[in-house]
Design an enzyme around this catalytic site. Structure first.
Site, PDB file in Angstrom:
ATOM      1  N   TYR A  29       0.841  -1.207   0.000  1.00  0.00           N
ATOM      2  CA  TYR A  29       0.000   0.000   0.000  1.00  0.00           C
ATOM      3  C   TYR A  29       0.873   1.253   0.000  1.00  0.00           C
ATOM      4  O   TYR A  29       0.640   2.206   0.722  1.00  0.00           O
ATOM      5  CB  TYR A  29      -0.960  -0.020   1.204  1.00  0.00           C
ATOM      6  CG  TYR A  29      -2.223   0.787   0.974  1.00  0.00           C
ATOM      7  CD1 TYR A  29      -3.185   0.356   0.074  1.00  0.00           C
ATOM      8  CD2 TYR A  29      -2.455   1.983   1.663  1.00  0.00           C
ATOM      9  CE1 TYR A  29      -4.344   1.081  -0.141  1.00  0.00           C
ATOM     10  CE2 TYR A  29      -3.622   2.713   1.456  1.00  0.00           C
ATOM     11  CZ  TYR A  29      -4.550   2.262   0.551  1.00  0.00           C
ATOM     12  OH  TYR A  29      -5.717   2.984   0.337  1.00  0.00           O
ATOM     13  N   SER A  58       1.810   0.977   6.664  1.00  0.00           N
ATOM     14  CA  SER A  58       0.736   1.376   5.753  1.00  0.00           C
ATOM     15  C   SER A  58      -0.633   0.880   6.188  1.00  0.00           C
ATOM     16  O   SER A  58      -1.654   1.277   5.616  1.00  0.00           O
ATOM     17  CB  SER A  58       1.025   0.832   4.340  1.00  0.00           C
ATOM     18  OG  SER A  58       2.216   1.353   3.821  1.00  0.00           O
ATOM     19  N   ASP A  88       9.708  -4.393  -6.204  1.00  0.00           N
ATOM     20  CA  ASP A  88      10.151  -5.526  -7.020  1.00  0.00           C
ATOM     21  C   ASP A  88      11.129  -6.433  -6.281  1.00  0.00           C
ATOM     22  O   ASP A  88      11.045  -7.657  -6.369  1.00  0.00           O
ATOM     23  CB  ASP A  88      10.831  -5.026  -8.300  1.00  0.00           C
ATOM     24  CG  ASP A  88       9.874  -4.340  -9.257  1.00  0.00           C
ATOM     25  OD1 ASP A  88       8.705  -4.751  -9.311  1.00  0.00           O
ATOM     26  OD2 ASP A  88      10.306  -3.401  -9.945  1.00  0.00           O
ATOM     27  N   HIS A 113       5.270  -4.228 -13.037  1.00  0.00           N
ATOM     28  CA  HIS A 113       6.558  -4.225 -13.728  1.00  0.00           C
ATOM     29  C   HIS A 113       6.923  -5.673 -14.026  1.00  0.00           C
ATOM     30  O   HIS A 113       6.596  -6.578 -13.254  1.00  0.00           O
ATOM     31  CB  HIS A 113       7.656  -3.578 -12.881  1.00  0.00           C
ATOM     32  CG  HIS A 113       7.460  -2.109 -12.654  1.00  0.00           C
ATOM     33  ND1 HIS A 113       7.391  -1.206 -13.689  1.00  0.00           N
ATOM     34  CD2 HIS A 113       7.315  -1.385 -11.515  1.00  0.00           C
ATOM     35  CE1 HIS A 113       7.208   0.016 -13.192  1.00  0.00           C
ATOM     36  NE2 HIS A 113       7.152  -0.074 -11.890  1.00  0.00           N
ATOM     37  N   ASP A 196      12.379  -0.140 -18.865  1.00  0.00           N
ATOM     38  CA  ASP A 196      12.205   0.549 -17.589  1.00  0.00           C
ATOM     39  C   ASP A 196      13.540   0.693 -16.864  1.00  0.00           C
ATOM     40  O   ASP A 196      13.902   1.791 -16.414  1.00  0.00           O
ATOM     41  CB  ASP A 196      11.201  -0.220 -16.728  1.00  0.00           C
ATOM     42  CG  ASP A 196      10.925   0.468 -15.410  1.00  0.00           C
ATOM     43  OD1 ASP A 196      10.210   1.490 -15.418  1.00  0.00           O
ATOM     44  OD2 ASP A 196      11.412   0.001 -14.365  1.00  0.00           O
ATOM     45  N   GLU A 200      15.677   4.377 -16.471  1.00  0.00           N
ATOM     46  CA  GLU A 200      15.895   5.010 -15.181  1.00  0.00           C
ATOM     47  C   GLU A 200      17.380   5.037 -14.806  1.00  0.00           C
ATOM     48  O   GLU A 200      17.841   5.975 -14.142  1.00  0.00           O
ATOM     49  CB  GLU A 200      15.068   4.332 -14.095  1.00  0.00           C
ATOM     50  CG  GLU A 200      15.393   2.895 -13.801  1.00  0.00           C
ATOM     51  CD  GLU A 200      14.327   2.195 -12.981  1.00  0.00           C
ATOM     52  OE1 GLU A 200      13.203   2.747 -12.854  1.00  0.00           O
ATOM     53  OE2 GLU A 200      14.595   1.096 -12.460  1.00  0.00           O
ATOM     54  N   GLU A 236      16.884  24.126 -12.633  1.00  0.00           N
ATOM     55  CA  GLU A 236      16.194  24.362 -13.898  1.00  0.00           C
ATOM     56  C   GLU A 236      15.925  23.093 -14.706  1.00  0.00           C
ATOM     57  O   GLU A 236      15.290  23.156 -15.766  1.00  0.00           O
ATOM     58  CB  GLU A 236      16.976  25.373 -14.747  1.00  0.00           C
ATOM     59  CG  GLU A 236      16.975  26.771 -14.136  1.00  0.00           C
ATOM     60  CD  GLU A 236      17.528  27.829 -15.084  1.00  0.00           C
ATOM     61  OE1 GLU A 236      17.532  27.578 -16.305  1.00  0.00           O
ATOM     62  OE2 GLU A 236      17.941  28.896 -14.597  1.00  0.00           O
ATOM     63  N   SER A 257      16.052  29.816 -25.827  1.00  0.00           N
ATOM     64  CA  SER A 257      16.745  30.874 -26.558  1.00  0.00           C
ATOM     65  C   SER A 257      17.631  30.281 -27.649  1.00  0.00           C
ATOM     66  O   SER A 257      18.099  29.139 -27.551  1.00  0.00           O
ATOM     67  CB  SER A 257      17.608  31.698 -25.597  1.00  0.00           C
ATOM     68  OG  SER A 257      18.743  30.945 -25.182  1.00  0.00           O
TER      69      SER A 257
END
Length: 334
Positions: A29, A58, A88, A113, A196, A200, A236, A257
């Site tokens: 959960y 949880s 996992d 997954h 996946d 990552e 940023e 830009s």
């Protein structure tokens, strides 16, 4: 490529009856488990139980959300389908110790997954439908998008089809968590797992963090203030990521830009040179084999995974500077 691979399916194409009529146990959960449970319930899945260990923090949250919480063995004996949404790396122990010895015959296994099935960490019996229902994005975003009347793009796959209805259950599950509002595509357990992990490791987390840390250190070494270096090399990132998500890479270049675009194009090919290719090839080799998966699961099962790494990150100047700036920028507006 087949037409089915080209064309997504939507909620209007999918019968939700297979999931609505199912006695579904959700194991875990956290971000995925809670999001899936709430969306499934809102989509008319009436028989949901949350399976947690007695000591799980949880438990209180799941009960406060109105779900019945049961032990893992109780869930395994009761459910028509188990949605295994714990981390996992914990799947092998959960499966072998708490589900397999107690599971109801013919029970389906659903994962979000492909990791534990692709690497044979779990080997379900022949009577089980084994289904991948992957909403591509962070677990919390599943619920956030669902509440907006949308969802995350979904991918489904079937590893075992004991009942002859595994595809229908996979599609119904994904539609019920919102993916049918934006599109559901077929995949394979291998494709989802490899993509996946690679994404990552080399871009979304590992690559981005490596570039941010190295560029911060180089600017500071050149005499730039730590505050300025953090803003330009870390803070940023979000704005550029938002532009790419909204407009694509070409659209991002058109939105920034001309100076930024020209400079980026001068260095892009240098960064993506032979050395980067070597790193990518090594990462892919570890993922395609089971070397990464085995090392990670063994590290997790040994305990205290990455505790020292996390402590070391907290001690970095880039983190100290970032915490100060976030407090100044966002704390003043709270």
């Amino acid at each position: 490529m087949t037409d089915e691979m080209d064309e997504p399916l939507y909620t209007r194409d999918i019968d939700l009856a297979p999931i609505r009529s199912c006695r579904l146990a959700i194991v875990g959960y956290g971000n995925h488990g809670r999001s899936h449970a709430l969306c499934l319930r809102d989509s008319g899945v009436a028989h949901i139980r949350i399976a947690l260990r007695e000591t799980s923090p949880s438990r209180i949250k799941a009960e406060a959300d109105g779900f019945e919480v049961v032990s893992l063995p109780e869930a395994a004996a009761w459910a028509d389908a188990i949605s295994l949404l714990a981390a996992d790396e914990a799947h092998r122990l959960i499966w072998e110790e708490a589900i397999l010895p107690h599971r109801k015959p013919g029970q389906a296994l659903i994962v979000c997954h492909g990791f534990s099935i692709h690497y044979d960490l779990i080997r379900p019996p022949a009577d089980a439908d084994v289904i991948l229902a992957a909403a591509k994005g962070p677990g919390g975003a599943v619920r956030e998008e669902f509440e907006k009347g949308r969802g995350l793009i979904g991918f489904w796959a079937v590893h075992q089809d004991a009942s002859g209805q595994a595809r229908e259950l996979a599609l119904a599950y994904l539609a019920a968590i919102g993916s049918g509002e934006v599109g559901i595509f077929p995949t394979s357990f291998r494709e989802e797992t490899v993509s996946d992990l690679f994404g990552e490791q080399v871009v979304l987390v590992g690559g981005m963090v490596a570039l941010a840390k190295a560029s911060f250190e180089r600017l500071v070494a050149a005499g730039v203030s730590e505050r300025m270096a953090y803003i330009d090399c870390v803070h940023e990132i979000k704005y550029l990521a938002d532009l790419i998500q909204a407009r694509g890479i070409a659209g991002m270049y058109e939105a920034i830009s001309d100076t930024a675009e020209f400079g980026a194009r001068q260095i892009e090919d240098k960064i993506a040179g032979p050395e980067l290719k070597r790193v990518f090839d090594e990462a892919m080799a570890d993922i395609e084999s089971d070397r990464f998966a085995r090392k990670w699961v063994e590290t997790y099962e040994a305990g205290d995974a990455m505790v020292a790494d996390r402590a070391a990150d907290r001690a970095l100047r880039i983190e100290t500077v970032g915490a100060e700036l976030r407090d100044r920028i966002y704390g003043a507006t709270k």
